[in-house]
Design a protein around this motif. Structure first.
Motif, PDB file in Angstrom:
ATOM      1  N   GLN A 141      -7.586  -7.696   0.261  1.00 38.18           N
ATOM      2  CA  GLN A 141      -6.732  -8.569  -0.550  1.00 38.18           C
ATOM      3  C   GLN A 141      -5.343  -8.672   0.062  1.00 38.18           C
ATOM      4  N   ALA A 142      -4.835  -7.574   0.611  1.00 35.92           N
ATOM      5  CA  ALA A 142      -3.519  -7.591   1.244  1.00 35.92           C
ATOM      6  C   ALA A 142      -3.512  -8.518   2.459  1.00 35.92           C
ATOM      7  N   LEU A 143      -4.564  -8.463   3.273  1.00 33.05           N
ATOM      8  CA  LEU A 143      -4.621  -9.315   4.466  1.00 33.05           C
ATOM      9  C   LEU A 143      -4.787 -10.781   4.078  1.00 33.05           C
ATOM     10  N   ALA A 144      -5.571 -11.044   3.037  1.00 32.87           N
ATOM     11  CA  ALA A 144      -5.727 -12.425   2.580  1.00 32.87           C
ATOM     12  C   ALA A 144      -4.411 -12.974   2.054  1.00 32.87           C
ATOM     13  N   ALA A 145      -3.683 -12.167   1.305  1.00 34.09           N
ATOM     14  CA  ALA A 145      -2.393 -12.603   0.770  1.00 34.09           C
ATOM     15  C   ALA A 145      -1.402 -12.862   1.893  1.00 34.09           C
ATOM     16  N   PHE A 146      -1.450 -12.029   2.922  1.00 25.27           N
ATOM     17  CA  PHE A 146      -0.569 -12.222   4.073  1.00 25.27           C
ATOM     18  C   PHE A 146      -0.833 -13.568   4.740  1.00 25.27           C
ATOM     19  N   GLU A 147      -2.092 -13.866   5.032  1.00 26.20           N
ATOM     20  CA  GLU A 147      -2.395 -15.133   5.698  1.00 26.20           C
ATOM     21  C   GLU A 147      -2.067 -16.325   4.806  1.00 26.20           C
ATOM     22  N   GLU A 149       9.317 -11.749  10.772  1.00 22.94           N
ATOM     23  CA  GLU A 149       9.090 -12.060   9.363  1.00 22.94           C
ATOM     24  C   GLU A 149       7.636 -11.795   8.991  1.00 22.94           C
ATOM     25  N   ASP A 150       6.701 -12.054   9.909  1.00 21.94           N
ATOM     26  CA  ASP A 150       5.298 -11.671   9.688  1.00 21.94           C
ATOM     27  C   ASP A 150       5.192 -10.196   9.321  1.00 21.94           C
ATOM     28  N   CYS A 151       5.859  -9.359  10.126  1.00 23.52           N
ATOM     29  CA  CYS A 151       5.777  -7.914   9.910  1.00 23.52           C
ATOM     30  C   CYS A 151       6.299  -7.545   8.524  1.00 23.52           C
ATOM     31  N   SER A 152       7.405  -8.157   8.130  1.00 23.29           N
ATOM     32  CA  SER A 152       7.991  -7.891   6.821  1.00 23.29           C
ATOM     33  C   SER A 152       7.065  -8.345   5.693  1.00 23.29           C
ATOM     34  N   VAL A 153       6.490  -9.534   5.826  1.00 23.09           N
ATOM     35  CA  VAL A 153       5.604 -10.067   4.786  1.00 23.09           C
ATOM     36  C   VAL A 153       4.333  -9.235   4.696  1.00 23.09           C
ATOM     37  N   LEU A 154       3.763  -8.851   5.844  1.00 25.26           N
ATOM     38  CA  LEU A 154       2.564  -8.002   5.815  1.00 25.26           C
ATOM     39  C   LEU A 154       2.861  -6.693   5.109  1.00 25.26           C
ATOM     40  N   ASN A 155       4.020  -6.126   5.377  1.00 25.62           N
ATOM     41  CA  ASN A 155       4.401  -4.884   4.707  1.00 25.62           C
ATOM     42  C   ASN A 155       4.465  -5.070   3.187  1.00 25.62           C
ATOM     43  N   ARG A 156       5.031  -6.193   2.740  1.00 26.67           N
ATOM     44  CA  ARG A 156       5.115  -6.452   1.304  1.00 26.67           C
ATOM     45  C   ARG A 156       3.731  -6.648   0.689  1.00 26.67           C
ATOM     46  N   MET A 207       0.845  -1.183   0.000  1.00 23.16           N
ATOM     47  CA  MET A 207       0.000   0.000   0.000  1.00 23.16           C
ATOM     48  C   MET A 207       0.884   1.239   0.000  1.00 23.16           C
ATOM     49  N   SER A 208       0.689   2.125  -0.957  1.00 23.80           N
ATOM     50  CA  SER A 208       1.518   3.309  -1.068  1.00 23.80           C
ATOM     51  C   SER A 208       1.253   4.260   0.086  1.00 23.80           C
ATOM     52  N   ARG A 209       2.186   5.206   0.319  1.00 22.79           N
ATOM     53  CA  ARG A 209       1.989   6.184   1.367  1.00 22.79           C
ATOM     54  C   ARG A 209       0.745   7.020   1.108  1.00 22.79           C
ATOM     55  N   GLU A 210       0.473   7.336  -0.147  1.00 21.14           N
ATOM     56  CA  GLU A 210      -0.708   8.134  -0.475  1.00 21.14           C
ATOM     57  C   GLU A 210      -1.983   7.375  -0.149  1.00 21.14           C
ATOM     58  N   ALA A 211      -1.995   6.081  -0.501  1.00 21.47           N
ATOM     59  CA  ALA A 211      -3.181   5.261  -0.231  1.00 21.47           C
ATOM     60  C   ALA A 211      -3.378   5.047   1.255  1.00 21.47           C
ATOM     61  N   ALA A 212      -2.274   5.003   2.009  1.00 26.26           N
ATOM     62  CA  ALA A 212      -2.356   4.713   3.441  1.00 26.26           C
ATOM     63  C   ALA A 212      -2.628   5.933   4.287  1.00 26.26           C
ATOM     64  N   ARG A 213      -2.524   7.125   3.702  1.00 22.96           N
ATOM     65  CA  ARG A 213      -2.514   8.345   4.503  1.00 22.96           C
ATOM     66  C   ARG A 213      -3.756   8.506   5.372  1.00 22.96           C
ATOM     67  N   SER A 267       5.243  -3.599  18.272  1.00 25.66           N
ATOM     68  CA  SER A 267       6.063  -2.405  18.080  1.00 25.66           C
ATOM     69  C   SER A 267       6.670  -2.374  16.687  1.00 25.66           C
ATOM     70  N   LEU A 268       7.159  -3.529  16.198  1.00 23.15           N
ATOM     71  CA  LEU A 268       7.734  -3.545  14.855  1.00 23.15           C
ATOM     72  C   LEU A 268       6.652  -3.341  13.798  1.00 23.15           C
ATOM     73  N   THR A 269       5.468  -3.909  14.005  1.00 22.08           N
ATOM     74  CA  THR A 269       4.350  -3.661  13.081  1.00 22.08           C
ATOM     75  C   THR A 269       4.050  -2.180  13.008  1.00 22.08           C
ATOM     76  N   ALA A 270       4.035  -1.519  14.169  1.00 19.81           N
ATOM     77  CA  ALA A 270       3.765  -0.081  14.209  1.00 19.81           C
ATOM     78  C   ALA A 270       4.820   0.689  13.427  1.00 19.81           C
ATOM     79  N   VAL A 271       6.083   0.278  13.536  1.00 17.95           N
ATOM     80  CA  VAL A 271       7.158   0.934  12.786  1.00 17.95           C
ATOM     81  C   VAL A 271       6.924   0.796  11.283  1.00 17.95           C
ATOM     82  N   TYR A 272       6.649  -0.438  10.834  1.00 17.44           N
ATOM     83  CA  TYR A 272       6.409  -0.658   9.403  1.00 17.44           C
ATOM     84  C   TYR A 272       5.226   0.179   8.906  1.00 17.44           C
ATOM     85  N   LEU A 273       4.114   0.152   9.660  1.00 23.89           N
ATOM     86  CA  LEU A 273       2.919   0.855   9.213  1.00 23.89           C
ATOM     87  C   LEU A 273       3.128   2.360   9.204  1.00 23.89           C
TER      88      LEU A 273
END
Length: 449
Positions: A343-349, A325-332, A1-7, A21-27
């Motif tokens: 779709q992003a959450l489904a792909a993550f799981e 690694e979860d945090c990294s994959v969710l970010n991708r 998700m781009s920064r514009e889409a996530a804003r 905490s790491l999830t919060a950093v990525y997001l």
């Protein structure tokens, strides 16, 4: 998700531990507006470090990749101690070193959970994440989604991330009214922590750049080095029995047990009896659940991450690494589906859950290896053969431990590859054994003539 889409995305992360905490950093880096709710107090408060109790951490490749992605790896380096292999302590007092791998970077890095957690919280705050301490989750409404805390405040968000550990409140509330699978299994063994202090001369009492293991069927100790020269030892014992936590409640019995099973600990830990009796044992649990996520018709969602989705026993050293690694994959996945959160959450799981299920089985199996097999000369020979083949065929033959700890090959693929190698090695061994027996038979027949 781009920064514009996530804003415009409001995100609530439940849990300010390592995964949260790491999830919060990525997001936050992706542009989400993030608030973290944590039932405990701020880990940076005076005395917070002493109040915590947790198994020390060995940072391996999966965790290293995640920390490098958010720019924290170099900053954390002074807090870590490299571990180049295992030092096995045998009951007769001898030590046996078993290297982790062949390459210079095939090592683990020991770090205190508290120090890592504080660094992640600091980085999240620097990026604008808001932390609310002392906030216990009492309800989750997946239809909005929204989280209610014990002060009756309702926190509505576009995305709710449940990163609140093995006994996740988010998972519990998320599953109400859903056909949600949950498998929870407690090990019959528990653990206590002991500190191996620095010596009176200020120097480490034993080799610092290694993981120390005291194997045994009656008990197991694993010790991680700390940057100050001490080591944090975790004692694993059965809960029941005269040689379990239930039977070791008196000073004399504790001292006799350690003197018989782990004799050098009496020198390494002068107050081992006092430390052992000072705290109750903690439990070890593995958790599998499905689904990990739920989404709404208008494109919002709730997702589980880290131990809330897949707690594992600590015996492969992958709990924290898998969570990172979860945090990294969710970010991708958010980057791949910038305008479609469901779709992003489904792909993550889909990309993670099959592999963390494999990790749960590997972690249980490695408990037996650490407890029973490290003392075996045959096991040691097999490990040496594995490493020798890896040296000869670095790309074609990679030991399972190397695949798990020193690469980011998905856990399920790593296990499948290791099984193919085991079958091949078994066939070669059988062929060599058959050839040796045939040669012996031929020589005996020749003598008979």
């Amino acid at each position: 998700m781009s920064r514009e889409a996530a804003r415009n995305h409001e995100t609530i992360v439940v849990g300010a531990g390592l995964a949260g905490s790491l999830t919060a950093v990525y997001l936050a880096r992706r542009g989400f507006r993030v608030r973290v709710l944590e039932r405990r107090g701020d880990p940076r408060a005076p005395g917070a470090k002493e109040e915590g109790r947790s198994i020390n951490l060995g940072l391996s490749q999966r965790g290293i990749v995640a920390l490098r992605e958010v720019g924290l790896l170099e900053r954390l380096a002074p807090l870590t101690v490299p571990m180049r292999g295992r030092v096995v302590h045998l009951p007769d007092g001898t030590l046996r070193f078993q290297p982790y791998g062949l390459a210079e970077d095939q090592i683990l890095h020991s770090i205190l959970r508290h120090d890592l957690n504080v660094a992640l919280v600091d980085e999240a705050e620097r990026l604008g994440v808001e932390f609310s301490w002392g906030q216990r989750v009492t309800a989750v409404d997946r239809t909005k989604p929204a989280v209610t805390t014990d002060d009756q405040a309702v926190h509505t968000a576009d995305l709710v991330v449940g990163a609140d550990g093995a006994f996740s409140a988010v998972r519990t509330h998320l599953g109400r009214g859903l056909r949600m699978d949950l498998h929870q299994e407690f090990l019959e063994w528990g653990y206590k922590e002991l500190l191996i202090p620095v010596g009176d001369d200020g120097e480490p009492r034993t080799e610092l750049r290694a993981l120390h293991v005291w194997p045994g069927d009656e008990g197991l100790i694993v010790a991680h080095p700390n940057a100050d020269g001490s080591l944090t030892a975790t004692v694993f014992l059965p809960f029941e029995g005269e040689h379990g936590f239930a039977g070791l409640t008196e000073a004399g019995r504790v001292r006799e047990f350690f003197a018989r099973r782990f004799p050098d600990t009496l020198t390494l830990i002068p107050d081992v009896v006092e430390q052992f009796l000072a705290h109750p044992p903690a439990s070890l649990v593995t958790v599998r659940t499905a689904p990990w996520h739920v989404t709404t018709d208008d494109g919002r969602g709730v997702v589980l991450i880290g131990d809330a989705a897949h707690a594992v026993y600590p015996f492969f050293g992958q709990g924290m690494n898998a969570a990172f690694e979860d945090c990294s994959v969710l970010n991708r996945c958010l980057a791949t589906h910038p305008h479609d959160l469901p779709q992003a959450l489904a792909a993550f799981e889909d990309s993670r859950r099959p592999h963390t299920d494999v990790l749960a089985e590997l972690s249980k199996r490695n408990f037996v290896e650490l407890r029973d097999k490290l003392r075996s000369p045959l096991f040691t020979v097999r490990k040496k053969v594995d490493l020798a083949l890896h040296r000869l065929l670095p790309n074609a033959w990679v030991p399972l431990y190397t695949l798990i700890a020193h690469t980011t090959v998905p856990y399920g693929e790593a296990l499948a590859r290791a099984r193919r190698q085991d079958r091949l090695l078994g066939g070669v061994t059988a062929a060599l054994t058959g050839a040796a027996l045939a040669g012996l038979t031929h020589r005996l027949q020749a003598k008979g003539r």
